[in-house]
Design an enzyme around this catalytic site. Sequence first.
Site, PDB file in Angstrom:
ATOM      1  N   HIS A 190      -8.919  11.272  -0.897  1.00  0.00           N
ATOM      2  CA  HIS A 190      -8.381  10.032  -1.442  1.00  0.00           C
ATOM      3  C   HIS A 190      -8.200  10.234  -2.939  1.00  0.00           C
ATOM      4  O   HIS A 190      -9.091  10.754  -3.596  1.00  0.00           O
ATOM      5  CB  HIS A 190      -9.350   8.885  -1.160  1.00  0.00           C
ATOM      6  CG  HIS A 190      -8.772   7.528  -1.386  1.00  0.00           C
ATOM      7  ND1 HIS A 190      -8.442   7.064  -2.630  1.00  0.00           N
ATOM      8  CD2 HIS A 190      -8.449   6.539  -0.514  1.00  0.00           C
ATOM      9  CE1 HIS A 190      -7.947   5.837  -2.517  1.00  0.00           C
ATOM     10  NE2 HIS A 190      -7.935   5.498  -1.246  1.00  0.00           N
ATOM     11  N   ARG A 230      -2.937  10.604   6.616  1.00  0.00           N
ATOM     12  CA  ARG A 230      -2.966   9.208   7.048  1.00  0.00           C
ATOM     13  C   ARG A 230      -2.540   8.285   5.914  1.00  0.00           C
ATOM     14  O   ARG A 230      -2.954   8.464   4.776  1.00  0.00           O
ATOM     15  CB  ARG A 230      -4.385   8.844   7.485  1.00  0.00           C
ATOM     16  CG  ARG A 230      -4.568   7.370   7.803  1.00  0.00           C
ATOM     17  CD  ARG A 230      -5.932   7.071   8.358  1.00  0.00           C
ATOM     18  NE  ARG A 230      -7.006   7.153   7.381  1.00  0.00           N
ATOM     19  CZ  ARG A 230      -7.252   6.232   6.444  1.00  0.00           C
ATOM     20  NH1 ARG A 230      -6.472   5.181   6.321  1.00  0.00           N
ATOM     21  NH2 ARG A 230      -8.271   6.376   5.607  1.00  0.00           N
ATOM     22  N   HIS A 234     -12.311  11.844   1.969  1.00  0.00           N
ATOM     23  CA  HIS A 234     -12.285  10.480   2.473  1.00  0.00           C
ATOM     24  C   HIS A 234     -12.153  10.383   3.987  1.00  0.00           C
ATOM     25  O   HIS A 234     -12.731   9.490   4.609  1.00  0.00           O
ATOM     26  CB  HIS A 234     -11.112   9.764   1.810  1.00  0.00           C
ATOM     27  CG  HIS A 234     -11.020   8.298   2.106  1.00  0.00           C
ATOM     28  ND1 HIS A 234     -12.072   7.437   1.907  1.00  0.00           N
ATOM     29  CD2 HIS A 234     -10.009   7.533   2.590  1.00  0.00           C
ATOM     30  CE1 HIS A 234     -11.708   6.203   2.251  1.00  0.00           C
ATOM     31  NE2 HIS A 234     -10.473   6.238   2.683  1.00  0.00           N
ATOM     32  N   GLU A 279      -7.026   1.709  -2.856  1.00  0.00           N
ATOM     33  CA  GLU A 279      -5.600   1.882  -3.126  1.00  0.00           C
ATOM     34  C   GLU A 279      -4.945   0.545  -3.505  1.00  0.00           C
ATOM     35  O   GLU A 279      -3.867   0.517  -4.098  1.00  0.00           O
ATOM     36  CB  GLU A 279      -4.948   2.455  -1.863  1.00  0.00           C
ATOM     37  CG  GLU A 279      -3.539   2.939  -2.017  1.00  0.00           C
ATOM     38  CD  GLU A 279      -3.121   3.811  -0.835  1.00  0.00           C
ATOM     39  OE1 GLU A 279      -3.974   4.550  -0.294  1.00  0.00           O
ATOM     40  OE2 GLU A 279      -1.952   3.758  -0.461  1.00  0.00           O
ATOM     41  N   GLN A 294      -8.278  14.417   4.397  1.00  0.00           N
ATOM     42  CA  GLN A 294      -7.678  13.605   3.330  1.00  0.00           C
ATOM     43  C   GLN A 294      -8.623  13.468   2.143  1.00  0.00           C
ATOM     44  O   GLN A 294      -9.761  13.028   2.294  1.00  0.00           O
ATOM     45  CB  GLN A 294      -7.335  12.211   3.849  1.00  0.00           C
ATOM     46  CG  GLN A 294      -6.728  11.326   2.773  1.00  0.00           C
ATOM     47  CD  GLN A 294      -6.121  10.065   3.339  1.00  0.00           C
ATOM     48  OE1 GLN A 294      -6.826   9.089   3.604  1.00  0.00           O
ATOM     49  NE2 GLN A 294      -4.820  10.072   3.571  1.00  0.00           N
ATOM     50  N   LEU A 297     -15.410   5.152  -3.305  1.00  0.00           N
ATOM     51  CA  LEU A 297     -13.998   4.812  -3.225  1.00  0.00           C
ATOM     52  C   LEU A 297     -13.566   3.716  -4.197  1.00  0.00           C
ATOM     53  O   LEU A 297     -14.267   2.731  -4.391  1.00  0.00           O
ATOM     54  CB  LEU A 297     -13.683   4.360  -1.796  1.00  0.00           C
ATOM     55  CG  LEU A 297     -12.204   4.159  -1.485  1.00  0.00           C
ATOM     56  CD1 LEU A 297     -11.470   5.491  -1.583  1.00  0.00           C
ATOM     57  CD2 LEU A 297     -12.039   3.576  -0.089  1.00  0.00           C
ATOM     58  N   PHE A 348       0.848  -1.183   0.000  1.00  0.00           N
ATOM     59  CA  PHE A 348       0.000   0.000   0.000  1.00  0.00           C
ATOM     60  C   PHE A 348       0.889   1.240   0.000  1.00  0.00           C
ATOM     61  O   PHE A 348       2.070   1.156   0.344  1.00  0.00           O
ATOM     62  CB  PHE A 348      -0.894   0.000   1.253  1.00  0.00           C
ATOM     63  CG  PHE A 348      -2.374   0.032   0.962  1.00  0.00           C
ATOM     64  CD1 PHE A 348      -2.950  -0.910   0.136  1.00  0.00           C
ATOM     65  CD2 PHE A 348      -3.192   1.012   1.529  1.00  0.00           C
ATOM     66  CE1 PHE A 348      -4.326  -0.895  -0.115  1.00  0.00           C
ATOM     67  CE2 PHE A 348      -4.565   1.043   1.281  1.00  0.00           C
ATOM     68  CZ  PHE A 348      -5.124   0.092   0.461  1.00  0.00           C
ATOM     69  N   ARG A 405      -1.121   9.424   0.086  1.00  0.00           N
ATOM     70  CA  ARG A 405      -2.322   9.853  -0.636  1.00  0.00           C
ATOM     71  C   ARG A 405      -2.365  11.348  -0.950  1.00  0.00           C
ATOM     72  O   ARG A 405      -2.868  11.750  -1.989  1.00  0.00           O
ATOM     73  CB  ARG A 405      -3.568   9.486   0.182  1.00  0.00           C
ATOM     74  CG  ARG A 405      -3.826   7.995   0.174  1.00  0.00           C
ATOM     75  CD  ARG A 405      -4.959   7.628   1.097  1.00  0.00           C
ATOM     76  NE  ARG A 405      -5.225   6.190   1.016  1.00  0.00           N
ATOM     77  CZ  ARG A 405      -6.057   5.553   1.819  1.00  0.00           C
ATOM     78  NH1 ARG A 405      -6.700   6.207   2.768  1.00  0.00           N
ATOM     79  NH2 ARG A 405      -6.256   4.264   1.682  1.00  0.00           N
TER      80      ARG A 405
END
Lengths: 601, 254
Positions: A238, A412, A377, A255, A236, A252, A123, A311
């Site tokens: 995304h 994050r 997100h 990722e 955040q 979403l 990730f 991100r």
Amino acid sequence: MSTSELETHAYDVVVIGAGGAGLRAAIASHESGARTAIVCKSLLGKAHTVMAEGGIAAAMGNVWPDDNWRVHFRDTMRGGKMLNHWRMAQLHAQEAPDRVLELEEWGALFDRTKDGLISQRDFGGHRYARLAHVGDRTGLEMIRTLQQRAVALGIDVFMECTVTKLLKDVDRIAGAFGYWRDSGRFVMFEAPAVVLATGGIGKSYRVTSNSWEYTGDGHALALDAGASLVNMEFVQFHPTGMVWPPSVRGILVTESVRGDGGVLRNSEGKRFMFDYIPEFFKGETADSEAEADRWYEDKKNNRRPPELLPRDEVARAINSEIKAGRGSPHDGIFLDIASRRDAAFIQRRLPSMYHQFKELADVDITAEAMEIGPTCHYVMGGVEVDPDTGVSVVPGLYAAGEVAGGMHGSNRLGGNSLSDLLVFGRRAGLHAGYFAYRHRRRPVRVHQQQVNAAAEAAVAPFAQDGGENPYTLQRELQEVMQELVGIIRTEDELTESLRKLADLRRRAGELSVEGHRQYNPGWHLALDLPNMLTVSECIAMAALERTESRGGHTREDFPGTDESWGGINLILTNDAGGELSLQRQDLPRMPDELHELFEVK
Amino acid sequence: MGYPLSMRLWRGDRDGGALQDFTVEVEEGEVVLDAIHRVQATQAGDLAVRWNCKAGKCGSCSAEINGRSRLMCMTRLSDFGHEDVITVTPLRAFPVVRDLVTDVSYNYVKARELPAFAPTPPDADGKRRMMQQDVERGQEFRKCIECFLCQNTCHVIRDHEENKPAFAGPRFFLRYAELDMHPLDTHDRRELAQSAAGIGLCNITKCCTEVCPENIKITDNAIIPMKERVVDRKYDPLVWLGTKIRRRDDRTEL
């Protein structure tokens, strides 16, 4: 309203929210011996955790034995641009593996390695493959496991019950007041300890991956009860949300698509992320496609593909490409895994993405590229808590998960949310139970006037005829936040947003709802709106104050990261007059032995 | 291009109700839930509908659309003609709360009746080992999003309220099968699947499988194998003799 006609329950610990953090908190609280209740807005098992896709980050070393908590800690801090509370990041990295194994003990069925251990996937921002996962539906597995555990323990659950007010006895928490969604009747919980696990704020934005519940309730309840919020400017976006058709905009796209080999391309077919590698991550990011492609198999001798930067970096890059006119037909960018992996691999690793695009967009992701763009997100900011216990500045009030702040700094990393929920959910539940036990001889008293005031406020929207439509107001709020407090910010726009939010706040005092109190979504929205406005004001105020760009906060007028801001947290509280007040506060200093992990070798 | 959609939505409560006509502007690519939200925002602010993720992942927005059990968020308007009327009614197997929202607490009661997973101790290093092929069957069942469409469609309870106490329904047969097939579980729930959950009442008409939005093969992969396992335990004389001479497995019967 007299107490005799009000439904009242007494517990040691009341957990508000039944996502990953709330359920884990309730389990810990119950196991500590405290009489525990879960109160949640939706049915059990439907909270937003269910939508998490990629996995749970935990340095178990099942795939890469070199991985350990120190590497995970370092990745987390660097991903948050060093603004994380170091102690939270440390506890998180240290305890996440145990929390994952515990889920397995409670029945979770993770994907396996060849040796039969829990498999771990790559990730963004993580040096090693470390996300425990189940295909791309890890959140569902996690919430179902925790739900089944809570049910097995016999924990009381109040479903479709919304808390509108925290009650206090002088400086301590005394309980919570709310309403049943189905009947509209009020209910009160007397409890010396309350754990907020209410999630985030995404519904203040038009394009978001978040569900309707994400209206910042916990943030607003905490402020109202005297707690403080930290670093609310960090939101955040995304990088990969669906953009087409319009009705699914924001949903979403995990990722994991990039973790499993997917790449981002612009309208010219170029892998543009190589043009956006920031100085801060140059040393650990591949600068050629060949090296990036080798990394999936050989992490020792190659650096990470730039598609797997944190991100915030990827979202900004996508935003720039679209603005430069190199976007896809529907104002997104292309995410391509079809040309990189075979169909069987894609269907096995990303079954729900395959399903989602096939069903909602008529796109076969094994044959063609997806169109994606940034979507709101997650909020990094939240209730300021003690790292070890999760307690806020209000005795008896705890917070865990997305509603708590500090853990993720300014950004994050993917996969760190599910682990955060487990690690700090458990800690908050345990310490709330312990708090109730320590104070068992000093019971709290609920004050009738607080209850009466809460009840009056809750029915106010019915008293008014011809006022504003809550749905219209929500839409306008979402426009303001999307357009003026979005991914790229400026002083002028933030100032304008505060003016517009003040106007919306005034209009929110004049809402009208039709019908009666039984399962009335218009009324429910009218009661959520003040919370959405509060968190929106917090975000805009803090964003205006922080005159630099860092993580999830990008100022076009202050594009660089400013070292002098690197040690400063922004703290929001309600002052005596009920107005938001903002202060600067020093970031807690990391001990030297942890600091050494960041020195250039 | 947008067009005006004709909808008939059931409105009412425990005491009764009726279909009500609405006409609402809809856009290309929208789903039934979008249309209902627009009715809510512009024509009927108090229209009750339960939903969460709007992405087919949480299983909240279950209803009957033109008589079929479906998720409102995964039913695309493009499946219908512009002239078609879309009728949405609440799930029929559960009591109505209001409008399209039903009381699904039956399912939560049944969940509490099912004894939890009880694993063997971990290996010496604190970890557990299971092979991918051994967890895959259970993983299929754990894709369940608890939309309860299978429960709503199952004719054992759909029009037979009296069967509910003795019958847990397809969603929970999935759960029995999942635990029975779990490589590390130490409990044997086969007797309970028969006596407490009433799996014998199912006569495998596969209605549940047809409506599952996760495409779980509920009947073929969970219910039929579970029925066989229950029967094996009860009637097979060789197995019966085997259990007397040598225990077939180490599980504890519940």
